[in-house]
Scaffold this motif. Sequence first.
Motif, PDB file in Angstrom:
ATOM      1  N   ASP A 152      24.942  19.412  76.684  1.00 41.95           N
ATOM      2  CA  ASP A 152      24.194  20.096  75.641  1.00 41.95           C
ATOM      3  C   ASP A 152      24.503  19.537  74.250  1.00 41.95           C
ATOM      4  O   ASP A 152      25.170  20.196  73.424  1.00 41.95           O
ATOM      5  CB  ASP A 152      24.492  21.596  75.663  1.00 41.95           C
ATOM      6  CG  ASP A 152      23.491  22.396  74.841  1.00 41.95           C
ATOM      7  OD1 ASP A 152      22.618  21.777  74.196  1.00 41.95           O
ATOM      8  OD2 ASP A 152      23.615  23.625  74.824  1.00 41.95           O
ATOM      9  N   PRO A 153      24.036  18.316  73.932  1.00 39.06           N
ATOM     10  CA  PRO A 153      24.326  17.707  72.628  1.00 39.06           C
ATOM     11  C   PRO A 153      23.899  18.567  71.439  1.00 39.06           C
ATOM     12  O   PRO A 153      24.587  18.577  70.413  1.00 39.06           O
ATOM     13  CB  PRO A 153      23.524  16.398  72.676  1.00 39.06           C
ATOM     14  CG  PRO A 153      23.387  16.087  74.126  1.00 39.06           C
ATOM     15  CD  PRO A 153      23.261  17.415  74.804  1.00 39.06           C
ATOM     16  N   VAL A 154      22.783  19.291  71.562  1.00 37.72           N
ATOM     17  CA  VAL A 154      22.324  20.115  70.441  1.00 37.72           C
ATOM     18  C   VAL A 154      23.384  21.165  70.087  1.00 37.72           C
ATOM     19  O   VAL A 154      23.728  21.364  68.918  1.00 37.72           O
ATOM     20  CB  VAL A 154      20.979  20.790  70.780  1.00 37.72           C
ATOM     21  CG1 VAL A 154      20.595  21.780  69.677  1.00 37.72           C
ATOM     22  CG2 VAL A 154      19.885  19.735  70.942  1.00 37.72           C
ATOM     23  N   GLU A 155      23.915  21.830  71.116  1.00 39.97           N
ATOM     24  CA  GLU A 155      24.944  22.834  70.880  1.00 39.97           C
ATOM     25  C   GLU A 155      26.232  22.174  70.363  1.00 39.97           C
ATOM     26  O   GLU A 155      26.926  22.739  69.507  1.00 39.97           O
ATOM     27  CB  GLU A 155      25.223  23.608  72.173  1.00 39.97           C
ATOM     28  CG  GLU A 155      26.348  24.629  72.075  1.00 39.97           C
ATOM     29  CD  GLU A 155      26.080  25.730  71.061  1.00 39.97           C
ATOM     30  OE1 GLU A 155      27.050  26.421  70.674  1.00 39.97           O
ATOM     31  OE2 GLU A 155      24.904  25.915  70.656  1.00 39.97           O
ATOM     32  N   LEU A 156      26.547  20.996  70.880  1.00 38.49           N
ATOM     33  CA  LEU A 156      27.745  20.288  70.438  1.00 38.49           C
ATOM     34  C   LEU A 156      27.648  19.931  68.959  1.00 38.49           C
ATOM     35  O   LEU A 156      28.603  20.108  68.198  1.00 38.49           O
ATOM     36  CB  LEU A 156      27.938  19.021  71.278  1.00 38.49           C
ATOM     37  CG  LEU A 156      29.220  18.215  71.035  1.00 38.49           C
ATOM     38  CD1 LEU A 156      30.455  19.057  71.341  1.00 38.49           C
ATOM     39  CD2 LEU A 156      29.209  16.948  71.892  1.00 38.49           C
ATOM     40  N   PHE A 157      26.490  19.431  68.529  1.00 36.64           N
ATOM     41  CA  PHE A 157      26.294  19.114  67.116  1.00 36.64           C
ATOM     42  C   PHE A 157      26.392  20.381  66.267  1.00 36.64           C
ATOM     43  O   PHE A 157      26.916  20.338  65.149  1.00 36.64           O
ATOM     44  CB  PHE A 157      24.942  18.418  66.909  1.00 36.64           C
ATOM     45  CG  PHE A 157      24.981  16.930  67.096  1.00 36.64           C
ATOM     46  CD1 PHE A 157      24.976  16.082  65.995  1.00 36.64           C
ATOM     47  CD2 PHE A 157      25.040  16.367  68.360  1.00 36.64           C
ATOM     48  CE1 PHE A 157      25.012  14.701  66.162  1.00 36.64           C
ATOM     49  CE2 PHE A 157      25.079  14.995  68.540  1.00 36.64           C
ATOM     50  CZ  PHE A 157      25.067  14.159  67.433  1.00 36.64           C
ATOM     51  N   ARG A 158      25.877  21.485  66.778  1.00 30.24           N
ATOM     52  CA  ARG A 158      25.946  22.733  66.020  1.00 30.24           C
ATOM     53  C   ARG A 158      27.402  23.182  65.856  1.00 30.24           C
ATOM     54  O   ARG A 158      27.825  23.574  64.762  1.00 30.24           O
ATOM     55  CB  ARG A 158      25.139  23.832  66.731  1.00 30.24           C
ATOM     56  CG  ARG A 158      25.004  25.119  65.918  1.00 30.24           C
ATOM     57  CD  ARG A 158      24.495  26.266  66.776  1.00 30.24           C
ATOM     58  NE  ARG A 158      25.470  26.656  67.791  1.00 30.24           N
ATOM     59  CZ  ARG A 158      26.531  27.422  67.536  1.00 30.24           C
ATOM     60  NH1 ARG A 158      26.775  27.870  66.301  1.00 30.24           N
ATOM     61  NH2 ARG A 158      27.377  27.721  68.515  1.00 30.24           N
ATOM     62  N   GLN A 159      28.168  23.095  66.940  1.00 34.86           N
ATOM     63  CA  GLN A 159      29.556  23.535  66.874  1.00 34.86           C
ATOM     64  C   GLN A 159      30.411  22.642  65.969  1.00 34.86           C
ATOM     65  O   GLN A 159      31.361  23.132  65.347  1.00 34.86           O
ATOM     66  CB  GLN A 159      30.154  23.559  68.285  1.00 34.86           C
ATOM     67  CG  GLN A 159      29.595  24.641  69.190  1.00 34.86           C
ATOM     68  CD  GLN A 159      30.210  24.584  70.576  1.00 34.86           C
ATOM     69  OE1 GLN A 159      31.036  23.734  70.877  1.00 34.86           O
ATOM     70  NE2 GLN A 159      29.798  25.518  71.440  1.00 34.86           N
ATOM     71  N   LEU A 160      30.063  21.375  65.901  1.00 37.43           N
ATOM     72  CA  LEU A 160      30.858  20.431  65.109  1.00 37.43           C
ATOM     73  C   LEU A 160      30.237  20.168  63.731  1.00 37.43           C
ATOM     74  O   LEU A 160      30.505  19.145  63.112  1.00 37.43           O
ATOM     75  CB  LEU A 160      31.023  19.114  65.879  1.00 37.43           C
ATOM     76  CG  LEU A 160      31.856  19.210  67.162  1.00 37.43           C
ATOM     77  CD1 LEU A 160      31.945  17.864  67.855  1.00 37.43           C
ATOM     78  CD2 LEU A 160      33.252  19.749  66.882  1.00 37.43           C
ATOM     79  N   ARG A 161      29.431  21.101  63.273  1.00 35.19           N
ATOM     80  CA  ARG A 161      28.810  20.959  61.956  1.00 35.19           C
ATOM     81  C   ARG A 161      29.867  21.147  60.876  1.00 35.19           C
ATOM     82  O   ARG A 161      30.520  22.191  60.800  1.00 35.19           O
ATOM     83  CB  ARG A 161      27.710  22.009  61.800  1.00 35.19           C
ATOM     84  CG  ARG A 161      26.897  21.888  60.522  1.00 35.19           C
ATOM     85  CD  ARG A 161      25.668  22.794  60.611  1.00 35.19           C
ATOM     86  NE  ARG A 161      24.901  22.748  59.396  1.00 35.19           N
ATOM     87  CZ  ARG A 161      25.051  23.586  58.380  1.00 35.19           C
ATOM     88  NH1 ARG A 161      25.963  24.549  58.466  1.00 35.19           N
ATOM     89  NH2 ARG A 161      24.316  23.490  57.303  1.00 35.19           N
ATOM     90  N   ARG A 162      30.044  20.155  60.038  1.00 39.34           N
ATOM     91  CA  ARG A 162      31.142  20.169  59.076  1.00 39.34           C
ATOM     92  C   ARG A 162      30.714  19.881  57.645  1.00 39.34           C
ATOM     93  O   ARG A 162      31.532  19.968  56.731  1.00 39.34           O
ATOM     94  CB  ARG A 162      32.182  19.111  59.483  1.00 39.34           C
ATOM     95  CG  ARG A 162      32.813  19.410  60.841  1.00 39.34           C
ATOM     96  CD  ARG A 162      33.528  18.206  61.402  1.00 39.34           C
ATOM     97  NE  ARG A 162      34.185  18.534  62.662  1.00 39.34           N
ATOM     98  CZ  ARG A 162      34.691  17.636  63.488  1.00 39.34           C
ATOM     99  NH1 ARG A 162      34.608  16.364  63.175  1.00 39.34           N
ATOM    100  NH2 ARG A 162      35.278  18.011  64.604  1.00 39.34           N
TER     101      ARG A 162
END
Length: 497
Positions: free
Chosen positions: A186-196
């Motif tokens: 789930d790259p979309v969720e991964l990018f959301r979680q690692l939003r910095r």
Amino acid sequence: MSVPTGGGKTLSSLAFALQHAAAHGLRRIIYVAPYLSIIEQNAAVFRVALGDTANDLILEHHSMAEPGNDGIAHADDAESEAAQRLAENWDAPVVLTTSVQFYESLFSNQPSRCRKLHNIARSVVILDECQTLPPGYTSATCGMLEQAGQYLGCSIVLCTATQPPWRQDPVRLPTGISSMREIAPDPVELFRQLRRVEVTWPTQGAAALDWSEVAKIMLRHPEILCIVNTRRAALEIYRELVKSGVEAVHLSTNMCPAHRLHVLSAVAAALKAGQTCRLVSTQLVEAGVDLDFPAVMREMAPLDSIVQAAGRCNREGLLNSQSGAGGWMRVFLSKEGKMPRSAWYRNGAKIVEQDFLACGREPRIDHPDDLAEYYRRLLPTGDLDSQGIGEKRSDYKFRQVAEDYRIIEGATTPLVITTWEPARREVDTLLNDLRRQTSRSVYRQLQKFSVNVYEHELRQAASACVMDYLPGVNICSLPYDNAFGLVIDGVVSVPVF
């Protein structure tokens, strides 16, 4: 493997490769990266992870590590013969090499480069920062990677935060890779979680900034990185900061590799200690350089470059809070507006401005869909096989293919710098050693103090250069500034990354 910058791609890709190789009976792991700085950094990570204390598991094969093959008799030939065979054959469990070495070997007609092809077979190949491949070589390269999977039994891992669309498409990319699947869950969720990072984009009608205005914004931040598109821009902003009476750091390929590594080490140490650090750089810090600034400014650029620049901001996520991302990045337009000569680069920046911002849409750097749309708009703007490699391969013109597949464009000449004060004594000692007896080891050490210049720059510097001062060594006695590197006719030299 689509993972945000700073998301642990290095160890994740290694872990996947080890498990995949064991499960499918593959023979070795080949890690490919575009820049020496990434390879040297990740070679140390791999050695720790694999417990390679004896250096018998990992082979680094690139210009700064390979034994050399220059046709000259060397004093250390006997001791390096085994290393030469190892490097040519890639006969090691884990191989780290550059994109240039890997890709150009696949398209080469030279026996020394083709000698490793049988060991590429049945390997896991990790292509780190694969988006750095010039788009004009996309068609030929994807076609070759497809054949490496189909006929050589290789598994190819495309590893980046800015995944290019290399999947086979009957209209856009008929030579693309036919079978692809995402490794990251789930790259979309991964990018959301690692939003910095929170990005501030230029609004419609926003005034472009001159370099003094950029410097004034930087002065508001004790720790800030500014990335610009040209060497001249980096130098001008650095001068504006110095005129203001503050300390600043300049970084570009004006500097020899040893100088750049020294600067990067000093910057990393200053950031770790919480000291004031204002760095102005060209694009060389955008991929694979492990820096972590709380604030970043980026001159308007292609979207993939902007995403990579954001990866130098709040990289470890320590500034995040419950209210959101803690890093700050500002994308700005400059009055000068100059960009690298690549049409792909200019087209990419134009897409960000015209197809996103002018339409009232701010690109989401933390959402793969926006990056995919960017690439869909970018790739039709140019020729994905600009050198006609596919047709030449079909016509068995292998010598022409080898000559034309050159992913670093523009012929340059290396000059050994004799005037950088911190290294003057070491360079003199190496030259004296080489004068007494040729040695591959000495040749490799001199590369750390070399700067590559274009042909027209070499003509300008001719009076201060001695070509073939020693076999295979050109020396340069032009002024070398400790802040910004080699100076030719008052202008810092060397191609921008």
